[in-house]
Design an enzyme around this catalytic site. Structure first.
Site, mmCIF file in Angstrom:
data_model
loop_
_atom_site.group_PDB
_atom_site.id
_atom_site.type_symbol
_atom_site.label_atom_id
_atom_site.label_comp_id
_atom_site.label_asym_id
_atom_site.label_seq_id
_atom_site.Cartn_x
_atom_site.Cartn_y
_atom_site.Cartn_z
ATOM 1 N N VAL A 15 4.056 -0.622 4.175
ATOM 2 C CA VAL A 15 2.725 -1.014 4.622
ATOM 3 C C VAL A 15 2.119 -1.944 3.576
ATOM 4 O O VAL A 15 2.124 -1.635 2.380
ATOM 5 C CB VAL A 15 1.820 0.214 4.846
ATOM 6 C CG1 VAL A 15 0.424 -0.231 5.278
ATOM 7 C CG2 VAL A 15 2.424 1.121 5.899
ATOM 8 N N LYS A 67 2.171 -3.175 8.899
ATOM 9 C CA LYS A 67 3.315 -2.276 8.713
ATOM 10 C C LYS A 67 4.601 -3.010 9.044
ATOM 11 O O LYS A 67 4.818 -3.469 10.167
ATOM 12 C CB LYS A 67 3.190 -1.028 9.579
ATOM 13 C CG LYS A 67 4.370 -0.073 9.374
ATOM 14 C CD LYS A 67 4.072 1.344 9.793
ATOM 15 C CE LYS A 67 5.204 2.271 9.377
ATOM 16 N NZ LYS A 67 4.891 3.677 9.624
ATOM 17 N N ASP A 124 3.242 12.832 14.961
ATOM 18 C CA ASP A 124 3.295 12.986 13.500
ATOM 19 C C ASP A 124 1.900 13.278 12.947
ATOM 20 O O ASP A 124 1.470 12.660 11.977
ATOM 21 C CB ASP A 124 3.870 11.737 12.854
ATOM 22 C CG ASP A 124 4.337 11.992 11.406
ATOM 23 O OD1 ASP A 124 4.545 13.173 11.062
ATOM 24 O OD2 ASP A 124 4.483 11.025 10.643
ATOM 25 N N LEU A 153 0.825 -1.209 0.000
ATOM 26 C CA LEU A 153 0.000 0.000 0.000
ATOM 27 C C LEU A 153 0.858 1.257 0.000
ATOM 28 O O LEU A 153 0.413 2.306 -0.437
ATOM 29 C CB LEU A 153 -0.927 0.013 1.223
ATOM 30 C CG LEU A 153 -2.000 -1.080 1.276
ATOM 31 C CD1 LEU A 153 -2.775 -0.988 2.576
ATOM 32 C CD2 LEU A 153 -2.931 -0.977 0.085
ATOM 33 N N GLY A 154 2.071 1.163 0.515
ATOM 34 C CA GLY A 154 2.944 2.337 0.552
ATOM 35 C C GLY A 154 4.287 1.961 1.125
ATOM 36 O O GLY A 154 4.447 0.927 1.782
ATOM 37 N N GLU A 155 5.280 2.802 0.879
ATOM 38 C CA GLU A 155 6.626 2.524 1.350
ATOM 39 C C GLU A 155 7.326 3.834 1.646
ATOM 40 O O GLU A 155 7.178 4.815 0.907
ATOM 41 C CB GLU A 155 7.406 1.731 0.301
ATOM 42 C CG GLU A 155 8.738 1.207 0.796
ATOM 43 C CD GLU A 155 9.322 0.157 -0.146
ATOM 44 O OE1 GLU A 155 10.322 -0.466 0.223
ATOM 45 O OE2 GLU A 155 8.758 -0.027 -1.249
ATOM 46 N N GLY A 156 8.075 3.862 2.739
ATOM 47 C CA GLY A 156 8.779 5.072 3.121
ATOM 48 C C GLY A 156 10.009 4.748 3.930
ATOM 49 O O GLY A 156 10.421 3.586 4.041
ATOM 50 N N GLY A 157 10.603 5.807 4.525
ATOM 51 C CA GLY A 157 11.849 5.638 5.241
ATOM 52 C C GLY A 157 11.738 4.759 6.474
ATOM 53 O O GLY A 157 12.730 4.190 6.917
ATOM 54 N N MET A 158 10.544 4.658 7.062
ATOM 55 C CA MET A 158 10.368 3.857 8.269
ATOM 56 C C MET A 158 9.777 2.489 7.979
ATOM 57 O O MET A 158 9.495 1.736 8.903
ATOM 58 C CB MET A 158 9.477 4.612 9.258
ATOM 59 C CG MET A 158 10.103 5.862 9.828
ATOM 60 S SD MET A 158 11.486 5.517 10.926
ATOM 61 C CE MET A 158 10.618 4.860 12.339
#
Length: 484
Positions: A56, A71, A169, A48-53
């Site tokens: 998902v 996650k 956040d 569903l999504g990807e980032g620095g942390m």
């Protein structure tokens, strides 16, 4: 137009469209994880999504036969083994703490499991879109709509703070607008680590710098008031279409967060004083969560309010009260007209307290005055301090207040108009030079009006000095009753 360069990944982190996999496709990751089973139970289906942390995933709970969001937490590059272990341990503890938050506006955490020596957070899959998606697609919201969303987010934050959890956040990408009508705050305690570590682990900011409160930007301890600051930035972005502190670089953005006042909002209407109260630089001076919740509730549901006590006299069409300033006042930044708006929740008629401050009522006029002990004298006088009739108030009948400043020597003063209960109604500190031999006295006048169908506002107007000393004049009581 709304934009957020730091939210391109996380904006769909816990949401899924009706088609299920569209969110993963939109994020540019269509790889399936159907062969991967986490903790012997959660089968990964698509990103569903990807980032620095971390990443998902949309996943299926093979025990309860339901879809969930999972996650996969990853440490930022550059951390040593010891730091990684401490970070994973803290994130796991915080995820379990967030799972205990009893509020419908908080994303439900089902499970926390360890796989590959790192935590995986299992939570409900919200079908809908994020607030960031909505702003990007449709532009700024009306004050009433923004107040509704902000009130729901604040409900989630208050529930979290009650069990000792800070979000850290709060931003549009983490506010999910579910298809069933819920407003859900996601990423509790897992998107950012505490304190300055979140700023420096990889040399880049983890999260969105323009939503970061000043105390965290300075590496100071955070608290519940830090989340309230971020909520204020979110409300500003919701009605204005962009966050108030964004600059070209993360460093200049952080400098603005710490040193600059936000631009005066032009679309906020009755939300302006709520935003101003939440965006005070000092955490202790921010509007308390309870008062902010009441104000947001009245703005979001104006027809449900009563006329008892003091309240926000507003609808979605414009600010609760408006005032124009006299020519002597100098704004920073300068503008032709000053807008003053009130949030005075739960305040009845102002009562004057001793300490040598006196006031006098003369018919429909009132005045307060005080010496500051530094060669500067301040008095505040009011005319037309009681109004009953239709609103907006006709100009000739509007309550007006004049502050008179007198100094025995040249003095640069910094001040702002405040309501009688101490809620800031002037979004910026004003500066004025007084005490010249040729002109030892200067004045600043504001006139009020109100936009409401019916209701009563009963409070007072005062002036708060920031320099050369900190003091506040006694408020001049006034009452506005709108009869329709």
């Amino acid at each position: 137009m709304y934009y957020d360069e730091d939210e391109t990944v996380s904006e769909t982190a816990f949401t899924a469209t009706t088609a299920g996999s569209a969110a993963g496709t939109a994020a540019g990751t269509d790889a399936a994880g159907g062969d991967r089973l986490i903790a012997g139970r959660y089968r990964l289906l698509s990103r569903l999504g990807e980032g620095g942390m971390g990443t998902v995933w949309r996943a299926r709970d093979e025990t309860l036969y339901r879809e969930v969001a999972v996650k996969e937490v990853r440490a930022p590059a550059g951390l040593g083994p010891g730091d990684i272990t401490r970070m994973y341990g803290r994130l796991e503890r915080e995820a379990w703490a967030a799972a205990r938050i009893p509020d419908r506006n908080v994303v439900t955490i089902h499970d926390v499991v360890m796989e590959d020596d790192r935590p995986w957070i299992v939570m409900e899959l919200i079908r809908g879109q994020s607030l960031a998606d909505l702003l990007r697609a449709e532009g700024p919201l009306t004050p009433r709509h923004a107040a509704h969303i902000g009130g729901e987010v604040l409900s989630a934050l208050r529930a979290a703070h009650a069990v000792g959890v800070e979000h850290r956040d709060v931003k549009p990408a983490n506010v999910l607008l579910a298809e069933d009508g819920r407003v859900v705050l996601s990423d509790f305690g897992i998107a950012m680590v505490e304190g300055s570590t979140a700023l420096t682990m990889t040399g880049e900011l983890v999260g969105s710098p323009e939503y970061l409160p000043p105390e965290r930007a300075l590496g100071r301890p955070s608290g519940p008031e830090s989340d309230l600051w971020s909520l204020g930035v979110l409300l500003y972005a919701a009605v204005e279409g962009l966050s108030p502190f964004r600059h070209d670089t993360a460093l200049s953005t952080l400098r603005a967060v710490v040193d600059e006042e936000p631009p005066v909002p032009t679309r906020a209407g009755p939300l302006a004083p709520v935003i101003a109260g939440l965006l005070r630089k000092e955490p202790a001076e921010r509007t308390p969560a309870g008062e902010a919740a009441e104000a947001l509730r009245e703005i979001a549901h104006p027809d449900a309010t009563t006329t008892a006590g003091a309240r926000v006299l507003a609808d979605s069409a414009g600010p609760a009260t408006r005032a124009t300033a006299g020519p002597d006042a100098v704004a920073a930044p300068p503008r032709k007209r000053r807008t003053v708006a009130f949030v005075a929740a739960g305040v009845a008629a102002c009562v004057l307290i001793g300490g040598g401050i006196a006031y006098a009522l003369n018919g429909n006029d009132a005045e307060t005055g005080t010496g500051t002990g530094s060669g500067l004298r301040l008095s505040v006088a009011g005319t037309n301090t009681t109004y009953t009739g239709s609103c907006p108030i006709p100009e000739g009948r509007a309550p007006a207040f004049t502050a008179t400043f007198t100094a025995s020597e040249p003095t640069l003063i910094s001040y702002r108009w405040v309501s009688g209960d101490g809620s800031v109604v002037d979004p910026h500190w004003r500066t004025l030079s007084v005490g010249d031999k040729a002109e030892p006295t200067k004045r600043d006048t504001v006139r009020l009006t109100a936009y409401a169908k019916t209701g009563t506002l009963r409070t007072g107007m005062a002036v708060e000095l920031q320099s050369p000393i900190r003091t506040t004049s006694n408020p001049v009581p006034f009452q506005i009753t709108c009869t329709g």
